[in-house]
Design a protein around this motif. Sequence first.
Motif, PDB file in Angstrom:
ATOM      1  N   UNK A 185      41.133  37.998  28.778  1.00 19.04           N
ATOM      2  CA  UNK A 185      42.329  38.454  28.055  1.00 19.04           C
ATOM      3  C   UNK A 185      43.409  38.884  29.060  1.00 19.04           C
ATOM      4  N   UNK A 186      42.965  39.608  30.095  1.00 22.60           N
ATOM      5  CA  UNK A 186      43.930  40.084  31.106  1.00 22.60           C
ATOM      6  C   UNK A 186      44.581  38.887  31.810  1.00 22.60           C
ATOM      7  N   UNK A 187      43.757  37.881  32.112  1.00 29.39           N
ATOM      8  CA  UNK A 187      44.265  36.692  32.807  1.00 29.39           C
ATOM      9  C   UNK A 187      45.327  35.996  31.958  1.00 29.39           C
ATOM     10  N   UNK A 188      45.035  35.845  30.682  1.00 30.45           N
ATOM     11  CA  UNK A 188      45.986  35.159  29.793  1.00 30.45           C
ATOM     12  C   UNK A 188      47.306  35.928  29.762  1.00 30.45           C
TER      13      UNK A 188
ATOM     14  N   UNK B 282      44.045  46.407  42.350  1.00 34.91           N
ATOM     15  CA  UNK B 282      45.040  47.060  43.208  1.00 34.91           C
ATOM     16  C   UNK B 282      45.461  46.102  44.341  1.00 34.91           C
ATOM     17  N   UNK B 283      44.486  45.404  44.902  1.00 33.85           N
ATOM     18  CA  UNK B 283      44.789  44.441  45.971  1.00 33.85           C
ATOM     19  C   UNK B 283      45.652  43.300  45.425  1.00 33.85           C
TER      20      UNK B 283
ATOM     21  N   UNK C 241      53.388  42.687  35.912  1.00 31.63           N
ATOM     22  CA  UNK C 241      51.984  42.631  36.353  1.00 31.63           C
ATOM     23  C   UNK C 241      51.437  44.051  36.446  1.00 31.63           C
ATOM     24  N   UNK C 242      52.227  44.934  37.027  1.00 30.23           N
ATOM     25  CA  UNK C 242      51.778  46.316  37.202  1.00 30.23           C
ATOM     26  C   UNK C 242      51.497  46.978  35.851  1.00 30.23           C
ATOM     27  N   UNK C 243      52.390  46.762  34.877  1.00 30.97           N
ATOM     28  CA  UNK C 243      52.178  47.337  33.540  1.00 30.97           C
ATOM     29  C   UNK C 243      50.850  46.877  32.957  1.00 30.97           C
ATOM     30  N   UNK C 244      50.598  45.575  33.062  1.00 31.49           N
ATOM     31  CA  UNK C 244      49.360  45.028  32.485  1.00 31.49           C
ATOM     32  C   UNK C 244      48.114  45.589  33.176  1.00 31.49           C
ATOM     33  N   UNK C 245      48.201  45.710  34.496  1.00 27.75           N
ATOM     34  CA  UNK C 245      47.050  46.225  35.245  1.00 27.75           C
ATOM     35  C   UNK C 245      46.798  47.688  34.856  1.00 27.75           C
ATOM     36  N   UNK C 246      47.891  48.473  34.753  1.00 31.17           N
ATOM     37  CA  UNK C 246      47.737  49.896  34.373  1.00 31.17           C
ATOM     38  C   UNK C 246      47.106  50.006  32.978  1.00 31.17           C
ATOM     39  N   UNK C 247      47.636  49.205  32.054  1.00 33.15           N
ATOM     40  CA  UNK C 247      47.106  49.216  30.673  1.00 33.15           C
ATOM     41  C   UNK C 247      45.615  48.895  30.671  1.00 33.15           C
ATOM     42  N   UNK C 248      45.258  47.868  31.456  1.00 30.57           N
ATOM     43  CA  UNK C 248      43.851  47.453  31.490  1.00 30.57           C
ATOM     44  C   UNK C 248      42.984  48.587  32.039  1.00 30.57           C
ATOM     45  N   UNK C 249      43.445  49.192  33.132  1.00 32.48           N
ATOM     46  CA  UNK C 249      42.627  50.239  33.748  1.00 32.48           C
ATOM     47  C   UNK C 249      42.478  51.440  32.822  1.00 32.48           C
ATOM     48  N   UNK C 250      43.565  51.779  32.086  1.00 34.22           N
ATOM     49  CA  UNK C 250      43.495  52.892  31.128  1.00 34.22           C
ATOM     50  C   UNK C 250      42.479  52.583  30.028  1.00 34.22           C
ATOM     51  N   UNK C 251      42.486  51.308  29.608  1.00 36.61           N
ATOM     52  CA  UNK C 251      41.588  50.930  28.494  1.00 36.61           C
ATOM     53  C   UNK C 251      40.121  51.028  28.904  1.00 36.61           C
ATOM     54  N   UNK C 252      39.851  51.085  30.198  1.00 34.12           N
ATOM     55  CA  UNK C 252      38.465  51.149  30.661  1.00 34.12           C
ATOM     56  C   UNK C 252      37.892  52.562  30.695  1.00 34.12           C
ATOM     57  N   UNK C 253      38.829  53.596  30.720  1.00 35.99           N
ATOM     58  CA  UNK C 253      38.300  54.965  30.838  1.00 35.99           C
ATOM     59  C   UNK C 253      38.065  55.624  29.493  1.00 35.99           C
TER      60      UNK C 253
ATOM     61  N   UNK D  26      32.037  43.809  54.542  1.00 28.76           N
ATOM     62  CA  UNK D  26      32.005  44.979  53.654  1.00 28.76           C
ATOM     63  C   UNK D  26      31.501  44.572  52.275  1.00 28.76           C
ATOM     64  N   UNK D  27      31.269  45.579  51.452  1.00 33.60           N
ATOM     65  CA  UNK D  27      30.810  45.344  50.076  1.00 33.60           C
ATOM     66  C   UNK D  27      31.930  44.693  49.264  1.00 33.60           C
ATOM     67  N   UNK D  28      31.579  43.985  48.213  1.00 30.76           N
ATOM     68  CA  UNK D  28      32.580  43.473  47.263  1.00 30.76           C
ATOM     69  C   UNK D  28      33.351  44.661  46.692  1.00 30.76           C
ATOM     70  N   UNK D  29      34.666  44.626  46.645  1.00 37.83           N
ATOM     71  CA  UNK D  29      35.408  45.752  46.079  1.00 37.83           C
ATOM     72  C   UNK D  29      35.170  45.910  44.573  1.00 37.83           C
ATOM     73  N   UNK D  30      35.395  47.119  44.083  1.00 33.65           N
ATOM     74  CA  UNK D  30      35.255  47.369  42.646  1.00 33.65           C
ATOM     75  C   UNK D  30      36.372  46.628  41.898  1.00 33.65           C
ATOM     76  N   UNK D  31      36.268  46.598  40.571  1.00 32.92           N
ATOM     77  CA  UNK D  31      37.308  45.927  39.773  1.00 32.92           C
ATOM     78  C   UNK D  31      38.670  46.604  39.980  1.00 32.92           C
TER      79      UNK D  31
END
Length: 327
Positions: free
Chosen positions: A301-304, A264-265, A315-327, A254-259
């Motif tokens: 930055x996210x990794x750090x 999410x994975x 982890x979930x909080x950080x991922x949500x924050x990151x995704x929000x910052x992208x929109x 399959x294709x490489x998944x999106x960010x």
Amino acid sequence: MTNFWDSLETPFGCLAPMADVTDAPFREMIAKYGKPDVMWTEFVSADGLYHTREIQKMPDEENPLMKDLRFSSIERPIVAQVFTSKPEMMEYVANLIVELGFDGMDINMGCPHTAIEKQGAGAALMKTKELAVELIQSAKKGLAGRIPLSVKTRIGYNKNELEEWLPMILREEPSAITLHARTRKEMSNVPARWEHVAELVKMRDRMGLSHVRIIGNGDVVSVAEGEEKCRETGADGYMVGRGIFGKPWFFADSEEPSIEERLRIMLEHCRLYESYCLHKSFAVMKKHFKAYVTGFKGSKELRIALFATNSVDEVEDLVQQYLKSRV
Ligand SMILES: Cc1cc2nc3c(=O)[nH]c(=O)nc-3n(C[C@H](O)[C@H](O)[C@H](O)COP(=O)(O)O)c2cc1C
């Protein structure tokens, strides 16, 4: 004996055993997102299993080594990898691996870690080749033909010893041999030399042992490359180690998944890791973070920030924050 090796179509792809990486939760993620043809557990100490179960009488549910041997049926066919330098321990562990329902057992004869080599096991067995042969025989005795045996090794200890070392293993007729195409001395610091895999295939054929499957290993970064290397060398299969870090979908067509999908994975992997209640700390997840969170804007930055987490909720909080910052 039901020998799953006989029913695999070639070229087949295998997940490498990797201590503290290919544990049950990561394997379950791989089985879900891109299942290889054969999976391996991380290595497990036969001596440790004997000691904890038979001397300390530790209940299996509490035994960290037994936790390392848990697997779910979606991972089949799955091979348990063991290490020891003691024939009687090999026979003991072989019987246990059958009882636990694994599809195959593999002997580690390539690990360069001091703690393993000090016990005379792993790569050290390339220096005591007669003992290595004895260990294969003990494993076969313990397995008693119930499941197939395989061996994973390197081309030699300090130098290329293929011509001397590999015929000794071939003569014992394991069902499969994985050749990590580097010496012990080279660790993983030089490119793997797949021409030695081709030499092993020729050696096997000359010995009239075409039923012994040959698996090449070293530096494979995609399914297409693994299949190409099999075509070039005549190997039956290829094994992938570091190439699958942070990519449980590696073997999927399959294709490489999106960010978003990748993160999410990663979160799903964290949750699964926590639910397994392994004896290892949450810190084990950090090497996965490094692999999942790379190569996109803001990944550093996210990794750090992820390295400082201690729970899935963080982890979930950080991922949500990151995704929000992208929109
Ligand atoms: C973190 C890590 C842990 C490993 N643990 C094991 C192990 O438990 N048993 C084993 O036979 N090899 C182990 N290896 C070696 C790999 O199975 C494989 O042979 C090696 O990484 C070369 O393949 P690659 O170039 O695709 O990574 C390990 C490698 C890594 C990077």
